[in-house]
Design a protein around this motif. Structure first.
Motif, PDB file in Angstrom:
ATOM      1  N   GLN A 140       7.773  -2.902  -6.829  1.00  0.00           N
ATOM      2  CA  GLN A 140       7.387  -2.333  -5.532  1.00  0.00           C
ATOM      3  C   GLN A 140       6.406  -1.159  -5.586  1.00  0.00           C
ATOM      4  O   GLN A 140       5.762  -0.863  -4.593  1.00  0.00           O
ATOM      5  CB  GLN A 140       8.618  -1.877  -4.717  1.00  0.00           C
ATOM      6  CG  GLN A 140       9.648  -2.959  -4.494  1.00  0.00           C
ATOM      7  CD  GLN A 140      10.709  -2.570  -3.491  1.00  0.00           C
ATOM      8  OE1 GLN A 140      10.767  -3.161  -2.407  1.00  0.00           O
ATOM      9  NE2 GLN A 140      11.536  -1.604  -3.808  1.00  0.00           N
ATOM     10  N   ASP A 141       6.295  -0.466  -6.721  1.00  0.00           N
ATOM     11  CA  ASP A 141       5.452   0.735  -6.742  1.00  0.00           C
ATOM     12  C   ASP A 141       4.745   0.902  -8.082  1.00  0.00           C
ATOM     13  O   ASP A 141       4.800   1.960  -8.703  1.00  0.00           O
ATOM     14  CB  ASP A 141       6.302   1.973  -6.424  1.00  0.00           C
ATOM     15  CG  ASP A 141       5.450   3.224  -6.214  1.00  0.00           C
ATOM     16  OD1 ASP A 141       4.243   3.086  -5.926  1.00  0.00           O
ATOM     17  OD2 ASP A 141       5.987   4.342  -6.345  1.00  0.00           O
ATOM     18  N   ILE A 142       4.081  -0.162  -8.566  1.00  0.00           N
ATOM     19  CA  ILE A 142       3.337  -0.077  -9.821  1.00  0.00           C
ATOM     20  C   ILE A 142       2.119   0.827  -9.623  1.00  0.00           C
ATOM     21  O   ILE A 142       1.329   0.632  -8.709  1.00  0.00           O
ATOM     22  CB  ILE A 142       2.882  -1.479 -10.284  1.00  0.00           C
ATOM     23  CG1 ILE A 142       4.098  -2.368 -10.580  1.00  0.00           C
ATOM     24  CG2 ILE A 142       1.977  -1.380 -11.511  1.00  0.00           C
ATOM     25  CD1 ILE A 142       3.745  -3.809 -10.904  1.00  0.00           C
ATOM     26  N   SER A 143       1.988   1.829 -10.486  1.00  0.00           N
ATOM     27  CA  SER A 143       0.831   2.727 -10.448  1.00  0.00           C
ATOM     28  C   SER A 143       0.727   3.428 -11.793  1.00  0.00           C
ATOM     29  O   SER A 143       1.605   3.287 -12.650  1.00  0.00           O
ATOM     30  CB  SER A 143       0.972   3.768  -9.335  1.00  0.00           C
ATOM     31  OG  SER A 143       1.956   4.737  -9.680  1.00  0.00           O
ATOM     32  N   GLY A 179      -3.943   3.219  -3.060  1.00  0.00           N
ATOM     33  CA  GLY A 179      -4.906   2.755  -4.057  1.00  0.00           C
ATOM     34  C   GLY A 179      -4.372   1.630  -4.910  1.00  0.00           C
ATOM     35  O   GLY A 179      -5.142   0.887  -5.516  1.00  0.00           O
ATOM     36  N   PHE A 180      -3.027   1.487  -4.962  1.00  0.00           N
ATOM     37  CA  PHE A 180      -2.407   0.431  -5.768  1.00  0.00           C
ATOM     38  C   PHE A 180      -1.751  -0.637  -4.899  1.00  0.00           C
ATOM     39  O   PHE A 180      -1.442  -1.722  -5.380  1.00  0.00           O
ATOM     40  CB  PHE A 180      -1.366   1.022  -6.719  1.00  0.00           C
ATOM     41  CG  PHE A 180      -1.960   1.775  -7.870  1.00  0.00           C
ATOM     42  CD1 PHE A 180      -2.188   1.151  -9.087  1.00  0.00           C
ATOM     43  CD2 PHE A 180      -2.318   3.102  -7.734  1.00  0.00           C
ATOM     44  CE1 PHE A 180      -2.760   1.840 -10.149  1.00  0.00           C
ATOM     45  CE2 PHE A 180      -2.885   3.808  -8.791  1.00  0.00           C
ATOM     46  CZ  PHE A 180      -3.109   3.172  -9.998  1.00  0.00           C
ATOM     47  N   LEU A 234     -11.017   0.976   3.098  1.00  0.00           N
ATOM     48  CA  LEU A 234     -11.445   0.796   1.701  1.00  0.00           C
ATOM     49  C   LEU A 234     -10.514  -0.131   0.928  1.00  0.00           C
ATOM     50  O   LEU A 234     -10.972  -0.979   0.153  1.00  0.00           O
ATOM     51  CB  LEU A 234     -11.511   2.163   1.005  1.00  0.00           C
ATOM     52  CG  LEU A 234     -12.049   2.189  -0.429  1.00  0.00           C
ATOM     53  CD1 LEU A 234     -13.526   1.814  -0.450  1.00  0.00           C
ATOM     54  CD2 LEU A 234     -11.842   3.560  -1.047  1.00  0.00           C
ATOM     55  N   TYR A 235      -9.199   0.023   1.142  1.00  0.00           N
ATOM     56  CA  TYR A 235      -8.216  -0.716   0.347  1.00  0.00           C
ATOM     57  C   TYR A 235      -7.539  -1.859   1.090  1.00  0.00           C
ATOM     58  O   TYR A 235      -6.854  -2.669   0.469  1.00  0.00           O
ATOM     59  CB  TYR A 235      -7.115   0.235  -0.150  1.00  0.00           C
ATOM     60  CG  TYR A 235      -7.608   1.411  -0.948  1.00  0.00           C
ATOM     61  CD1 TYR A 235      -8.345   1.229  -2.112  1.00  0.00           C
ATOM     62  CD2 TYR A 235      -7.319   2.712  -0.546  1.00  0.00           C
ATOM     63  CE1 TYR A 235      -8.792   2.318  -2.849  1.00  0.00           C
ATOM     64  CE2 TYR A 235      -7.749   3.811  -1.284  1.00  0.00           C
ATOM     65  CZ  TYR A 235      -8.494   3.611  -2.428  1.00  0.00           C
ATOM     66  OH  TYR A 235      -8.930   4.681  -3.155  1.00  0.00           O
TER      67      TYR A 235
END
Length: 432
Positions: A140-143, A179-180, A234-235
């Motif tokens: 759920q929160d790969i960064s 951003g991810f 942007l994302y």
């Protein structure tokens, strides 16, 4: 920096283990992390802030702890710390060794890993998430905030595993890191899933290899205020890959995105094609995103395809260059780099340098890049001749170009010669 807990405090786990608070290590959005000691061993303890210490979070942790860690690359929650009084709680996990660094350290040039280590880091990272997904879970929160790697070996540690969600549990409140997050999450259309994990993983891998975000080029440089609306555009609503072959509006800007321009041409065409697919087709079609096995097969070949230039610089073997009859040109000295003999085993290509090892994955396709099954060695009677020594658990067969077959017992070597084949137990390799 003062934390919620005082040094020397004793915290008792649900199983009765007693942990002594040694020092505050740091803090994040959900809570603080402490160095704690139990029976002479040090661990890390995450202690939640009041707003994060919810019944929902505790239920998620109970499930995560019960499921157990996918493998040793995860700093996985081990047990809960729940005091007799008060509503706050925390959990114990392994303590990260100080030798492990973050991608932020890479971006700030505090570490300078070799190309091989970068590939091994990418391989190990992807393998970890493959095992997590294989358990029916989503991260759920790969960064880059939850990856640490050893810049000397490429070993990885994945932290912040307390928000992992399983198929039979409701998704947690975490949507990801700006951003991810996958475009569909940014747009508010979807919640985290294994498909959105794969997008986030692609972004993290791009950072690892290119030290730049895949969507941050001219369009990002032109933004005057990176507010919520700008981030969504942007994302989420109008993402453009910085190396999109059909859309050049977001190319890296010289002086701002130099890393991307420098590193992109250094890597083999297959990696560039994979990233291009991840950030063109993968932006709009989640079911066509790059899977973990696809990445791992590529990284395994990249680790096994290192060329050494006479100037000492390491370069990547590029199968596409050889198919087109083009030379490998060293990124450092711009001279042609000769390609030594290689053995092709199915989809695996192993460049046969001095000291090269044949690994279990090359023969059995099981992603075991640690177990050695063969080594490139010199002929003791004629140092000009080279061969591969059988270090497997079974005999091999050496097949000459005329069809003659000779057994290669364990401990014996097979001469390296173009056109000759080695018949392994589960595959056939041919010298090229």
């Amino acid at each position: 920096m003062d934390g919620q807990l005082k040094n020397g405090m004793i915290m008792t786990s649900e199983s009765g283990n007693k942990y002594k608070v040694i020092s505050l290590l740091g803090a994040g959005g959900q809570g603080e992390v402490y160095d704690v000691e139990c029976n002479g061993k040090h661990y890390a303890m995450k202690w939640y802030f009041k707003g994060s210490a919810t019944a929902r979070q505790k239920k998620m942790l109970d499930n995560i702890i019960a499921k157990g860690s996918p493998d040793s690359s995860f700093l996985w929650p081990m047990e809960l710390i729940v005091p007799n009084q008060g509503s706050l709680f925390g959990y114990i996990m392994p303590l990260r060794p100080k030798s492990y660094k973050s991608i932020v350290d890479l971006m700030k040039k505090r570490v300078n890993p070799s190309f091989y280590v970068i590939c091994r880091t990418a391989f190990n990272l992807t393998k970890g998430y493959q095992k997590l997904h294989g358990m029916g879970a989503k991260y759920q929160d790969i960064s880059f905030g939850n990856l640490f790697f050893d810049p000397d070996t490429g070993d990885v540690l994945i932290c912040d595993n307390d928000n992992v969600s399983f198929d039979n549990s409701k998704p947690g409140g975490v949507l990801g890191t700006p951003g991810f997050m996958a475009p569909e999450i940014v747009r508010g259309e979807k919640r985290p899933s294994r498909e959105t994990d794969r997008y986030s993983l692609s972004v993290l891998l791009f950072y690892l290899f290119m030290v730049n975000h895949p969507l941050e080029g001219r369009l990002e440089a032109n933004i005057k205020c990176m507010d919520y609306a700008a981030r969504v555009k942007l994302y989420g609503t109008d993402p453009v890959f910085i190396f999109d072959p059909d859309n050049k509006t977001n190319r890296p800007v010289k002086g701002i995105h130099d890393n991307a321009n420098i590193y992109w041409p250094m890597y083999p065409e297959k990696l560039r094609k994979m990233f291009t697919k991840a950030f063109t087709v993968g932006l709009t079609e989640p079911n066509k995103r790059i899977t973990e096995p696809e990445w791992m097969n590529l990284f395994a070949n990249m680790m096994s395809g290192m060329l050494k230039c006479s100037c000492g610089a390491r370069n990547f073997y590029d199968e596409e260059l050889e198919k087109n009859g083009a030379a490998h040109v060293c990124w450092h000295c711009q001279q042609a780099v000769p390609v030594p003999a290689k053995i092709v085993i199915g989809k695996n290509i192993v460049i046969l340098n001095v000291g090269t090892k044949l690994l279990h994955h090359h023969l059995y396709g099981d992603y075991d890049m640690d177990t050695v099954v063969g080594s490139v060695v010199q002929n003791p009677k004629n140092p000009a001749l080279w061969g591969i020594r059988n270090e497997d658990e079974v005999n091999w067969t050496y097949e000459k170009s005329d069809g003659t077959q000779i057994p290669i017992e364990i401990g014996r070597s097979a001469g390296i010669a173009k056109g000759v084949k080695i018949i392994f137990s589960d595959a056939v390799g041919e010298f090229k």
